[in-house]
Design a protein around this motif. Structure first.
Motif: not given
Length: 91
Positions: A26-34, A36-37, A53-66
């Motif tokens: 169900g993931f859809v790549f959206d350049p505008a959302v990317c 902003r993130a 900064e990538i560590m913070k992003l990794a936490d959010k991505l992990w929690d989103t996808f898993f």
């Protein structure tokens, strides 16, 4: 207090290979959302994401996808960040 799970934490490679729970369905790549993130996580506004900064992003991505998956240990987070950097850093 959080309940400790005594199961060994899977490696990043196992998680990325789909050998444990989690899905990108169900993931859809959206350049505008990317964009902003990116701007949100680029705290120093350098135009680049550093390891912290990538560590913070990794936490959010992990929690989103898993969301039901295990939390990333600091060691697994560092491994994931190093993998991201090695695949994307061009200088």
């Amino acid at each position: 207090s959080k309940k400790k799970d005594n199961k060994p934490q899977p490696t990043v490679q196992q998680l990325m290979n789909g050998e444990t729970e989690g899905s990108l369905e169900g993931f859809v790549f959206d350049p505008a959302v990317c964009r902003r993130a990116f701007e949100h996580y680029d705290k120093d506004k350098s135009g680049y994401l550093d390891a912290k900064e990538i560590m913070k992003l990794a936490d959010k991505l992990w929690d989103t996808f898993f969301p039901q998956g295990p939390k990333l240990s600091e060691a697994n987070k560092k491994e994931l960040v190093l993998e991201i950097i090695s695949k994307t850093d061009q200088d």
